[in-house]
Structure formats: C-alpha cells, structure tokens
Design a protein around this motif. Sequence first.
Motif, PDB file in Angstrom:
ATOM      1  N   VAL A 170       9.035   1.929  12.849  1.00 18.99           N
ATOM      2  CA  VAL A 170       7.901   1.726  11.945  1.00 18.99           C
ATOM      3  C   VAL A 170       7.186   3.034  11.628  1.00 18.99           C
ATOM      4  O   VAL A 170       6.795   3.277  10.479  1.00 18.99           O
ATOM      5  N   GLU A 171       7.015   3.884  12.609  1.00 21.28           N
ATOM      6  CA  GLU A 171       6.320   5.146  12.379  1.00 21.28           C
ATOM      7  C   GLU A 171       7.080   6.008  11.361  1.00 21.28           C
ATOM      8  O   GLU A 171       6.487   6.574  10.438  1.00 21.28           O
ATOM      9  N   ALA A 203       6.961   4.389   7.816  1.00 21.34           N
ATOM     10  CA  ALA A 203       5.682   4.620   7.148  1.00 21.34           C
ATOM     11  C   ALA A 203       5.647   5.990   6.478  1.00 21.34           C
ATOM     12  O   ALA A 203       5.259   6.118   5.307  1.00 21.34           O
ATOM     13  N   LYS A 204       6.073   7.012   7.207  1.00 22.12           N
ATOM     14  CA  LYS A 204       6.085   8.373   6.639  1.00 22.12           C
ATOM     15  C   LYS A 204       7.080   8.479   5.481  1.00 22.12           C
ATOM     16  O   LYS A 204       6.769   9.053   4.431  1.00 22.12           O
ATOM     17  N   THR A 241       3.633  -5.487  10.073  1.00 21.95           N
ATOM     18  CA  THR A 241       2.893  -5.036   8.894  1.00 21.95           C
ATOM     19  C   THR A 241       1.646  -4.241   9.247  1.00 21.95           C
ATOM     20  O   THR A 241       1.366  -3.184   8.643  1.00 21.95           O
ATOM     21  N   LEU A 280       2.656  -0.837  10.321  1.00 17.55           N
ATOM     22  CA  LEU A 280       3.141  -0.060   9.177  1.00 17.55           C
ATOM     23  C   LEU A 280       1.971   0.506   8.375  1.00 17.55           C
ATOM     24  O   LEU A 280       1.955   1.699   8.044  1.00 17.55           O
ATOM     25  N   ILE A 281       0.986  -0.329   8.096  1.00 15.91           N
ATOM     26  CA  ILE A 281      -0.186   0.121   7.346  1.00 15.91           C
ATOM     27  C   ILE A 281      -0.929   1.207   8.117  1.00 15.91           C
ATOM     28  O   ILE A 281      -1.358   2.220   7.541  1.00 15.91           O
ATOM     29  N   TYR A 313       0.232   3.403  10.267  1.00 12.36           N
ATOM     30  CA  TYR A 313       0.950   4.678  10.226  1.00 12.36           C
ATOM     31  C   TYR A 313       1.012   5.247   8.804  1.00 12.36           C
ATOM     32  O   TYR A 313       1.040   6.478   8.622  1.00 12.36           O
ATOM     33  N   MET A 314       1.019   4.392   7.794  1.00  7.42           N
ATOM     34  CA  MET A 314       0.972   4.901   6.421  1.00  7.42           C
ATOM     35  C   MET A 314      -0.351   5.622   6.176  1.00  7.42           C
ATOM     36  O   MET A 314      -0.385   6.681   5.529  1.00  7.42           O
ATOM     37  N   LYS A 315      -1.436   5.079   6.705  1.00 10.12           N
ATOM     38  CA  LYS A 315      -2.742   5.721   6.549  1.00 10.12           C
ATOM     39  C   LYS A 315      -2.792   7.060   7.280  1.00 10.12           C
ATOM     40  O   LYS A 315      -3.435   8.005   6.809  1.00 10.12           O
ATOM     41  N   ASN A 367      -0.383   9.005   7.402  1.00 16.78           N
ATOM     42  CA  ASN A 367       0.497   9.921   6.663  1.00 16.78           C
ATOM     43  C   ASN A 367       0.093  10.110   5.201  1.00 16.78           C
ATOM     44  O   ASN A 367       0.909  10.518   4.379  1.00 16.78           O
ATOM     45  N   GLU A 381      -6.114   2.990   1.936  1.00 12.29           N
ATOM     46  CA  GLU A 381      -6.002   1.537   1.837  1.00 12.29           C
ATOM     47  C   GLU A 381      -7.207   0.934   1.130  1.00 12.29           C
ATOM     48  O   GLU A 381      -8.356   1.220   1.466  1.00 12.29           O
TER      49      GLU A 381
END
Length: 471
Positions: free
Chosen positions: A258-259, A262-263, A290, A293-294, A296-298, A300, A304
């Motif tokens: 997941v990490e 996300a990146k 989910t 994922l959110i 780690y996306m934040k 990178n 949101e």
Amino acid sequence: MDMDMKVIEQMVAQALKEMSVQQPQQFAAPKVERYGVFETMDEAIEASVVAQQKLLFSKMEDRQKYVDTIRAAVLKKENLELMSRLAVEETEIGCYEHKLIKNRMAAERTPGTEDLITEATTGDNGLTLVEYCPFGVIGAITPTTNPTETIICNSISMIAGGNTVVFSPHPRAKKVSQMLVKVLNKALIEAGAPENLITMVEEPSIDNTNKMIEHPKVRLLVATGGPAIVTKVLSSGKKAIGAGAGNPPVVVDETADVEKAAKDIVDGCSFDNNVPCIAEKEVFAVDQITDYLIHYMKLNGAYEMTNRDQIEQLVALVTKEKGGPKTEFVGKSAKYILAKMGITVDDSVRVIIMETDKDHPLVQTELMMPILPIVRVSDVDTAIEYAHEAEHGNRHTAMMHSKNVEKLSKMAKVMETTIFVKNAPSYAGIGIGGEGYTTFTIAGPTGEGLTSARSFCRKRKCVMTDAFSIR
C-alpha cells in the motif's frame, strides 16, 4: 558627325541589351529556406510528395541515419530545453521538468528501422519476401497536450518506414511546433537528407486540417487527440490510425504494497499535471486498505477534500455544464486549481484526492488534471468490474497494485487495454522506469495499439518462383 551619332547609338543599344540580359541574374531573389514550414497546406503536401519520392529510393542505412539525426537534434541541450519550455509557455499545459523527460524519451526510445522486420518463406516453389513498405505521404494531427513529443516520435517512426509526414498541429501549439519542425529539417538537410521530410503549414487551423484530410496525395491519416478528430479521420474514406481518449483506472487490492502503491499513484497522476493519456484518472480501492492508501497518498503530495460541498464546488469549477473538462484547467497543477477555490497550498501538493461513488462525474469523465477520485469497494472483483465500466471500453490503459497473480491476470483479460501496468506508476507503460519502447500515439480506436515504424507501413509481398531456395 552623323556617323559618330550612329556609332554612339549602336553602343548604347548594345549596352542596354547586355544590361537586360544580366539584370535578372544580378538581382535574382535569394532562395528562402522554409525548413518545412509553408504558407499553404497544398505547398506543404506537394513538398512532402517530392521529398518522399527521393526518400523512397534511399538506402535503409540512410533512413537510419536520418532517424539518428532527429534523435541528436532533439537531445541537443539547448533544443531540448527550448522546446520543453516553449511547449509549456504557449499551451499553458503541463510542467517543464516533465516535458524534458517526455521529449527525451521520445527521442531515445522510439524505434527506428530495426522495427521493420522482413519475413521470408522458402520451399520447393522458390522464395517469398514480405516486407514493411511506406504508404507515401502521411498526414498527422498532433495534440496540444503532447505537441513536441508526438512530432518527435511520429517523425522518427514515419521516416524510418520510408514515409514523409505533413503535420497539422493544434493551433495552440503552433509556435513550438514550427520551431521543432524547422530544427529537425535543418539538421536533416545538413545530414544529407532530402528537403522537407517533415512539413507543416504556418497557420494550423480546422480548415487546413480538413484540406490535409481531403488531399488525394495524402495516403494515410494519423490522429492523436480526442474522440472528435479521431472520428473525423475514420470517416475520411482513407486508411486512418486513431489514438483517442482513455480514462485509465487504478485498482488497489488488499494484497498490495500500500505504501508503494500510494506513492506510485500520486507520481503517475501528477506527471506533467496528468495530461498524458495513460495517466491515472480514478482509483478503485478495496475497503480493507483504503484508509491506509489515502494516508500514504497524503504523505506523498496528495491534498484530500472531505467536504461534499467543496467537492461539488471543484466539479463546477473544472467541468462544463454539459460535461467534459474546461480547457483552461487541463494540465494545470493541483496548486493552481486549489488557488482558484481560495485554498492555499505549497508546491509539495501535486494531486487533489477525494472519496466519491463510482458514478460521480469525476470518476466517469477524463479530465486530464491532477484530480483523483477514490472509490471504496468491498472486494477486488467489484473493483475490477467498476474499473472496466469507468474505462468506457476505450481499451487504452489501466493499472493495478496487487500481489495476487490470479487477480492481476483477470484484470488484464477483462480490461483488454493496450497498456496494463502492474505495481508501478502509469508512465512505466511508455518506457519511463519500465522496459520497452516509447510512443505518444497509442491507437486504441483503430487497434494498432503502441505505434512504431511498422504501424505506418504497408505489408508487401515479393515472390520469386523456382529459385533461391537452397535447402
């Protein structure tokens, strides 16, 4: 005295006669070097016809030399930097650093003459050769999103195949397209190539594009752009290659790293501000992962949005009332879009994310902006189903992050996309961090897929009976 006057008159007449003979040569207008850019479409096409007749009788070694010349001209530092900067300044789309990467990849990793493989069959009845041969003059329409990249890769592929090409660029990429065409032609002429292997018209327009499409000496049409222009070339009555829209989905299941996912998703979605047609446009994530994922996306570079009213305000800002993206926001950065909503962020924010349902317009519409809706689903099979719906049968590009080989295989079969990227950013699919060659004309509507030199050639058969079989 009369005799002297007659002599003088004769001398003057002779002098005037000599001057009249010499004058045209003495005051002849110097040749204007157009380097492939012509006032009218007819002139551009006629020049291309002459050039193609010369190229037709050139050796394969010469064609490869011309391909290498194009590569060298693009990769020359000042040229690469200038075309990348001008593309962003003129079109106001994308970002300079990523244009540099894309232009370099187009030059370095577009196949040349090595793509033209000969098939040979021998037997008791002799020898048969099947070879890739040129169409002739190709008319190529290029987009505002990837103006220079498309000219580079198409020029390499088409000339390698023995064709010449007349470009009809998007009017909002006129100046950078002219600059590139002139640079390439100048380099080619200096390398001994025929003049005008690459041509275009000074003022690209719908009218000039129509003239190119309808011209009887243009044998093949290639359109890299939206559905409207692809439909137009397909209805021309000529052989046409169409590289149309996509709406690439991403699926993330519970087995994914997941990490890393996300990146990769943020990196791919934000690349050149999401204008590549292969870039991530919507995410379907299994509920179990989910939230992670959110998170780690934040970390990178994702911003949101959680407020429903704010999300709808974003939709109203970047889309038209009747659907589709507003042109002024295509290829703009996340920071720019947020600023228009009164939200201030720094340059580390590269993507805007939010949770939506699967039928939300942000999911169903290809925006070509770094806006990435995330749909939470119960299981991976549902995610694949929703991804297939959202891609709208374009069969362009899809991504999946998973360690489940069975589900990776299922998604590949269900999606039927030209490009399917597993556990990597979307741009790995065109050779940036992934193996394989690069192209910016990905022909989903007409089925050629990843185009290269052979895509722009006709297969021709040459048969000799009762000879040259030595087995």
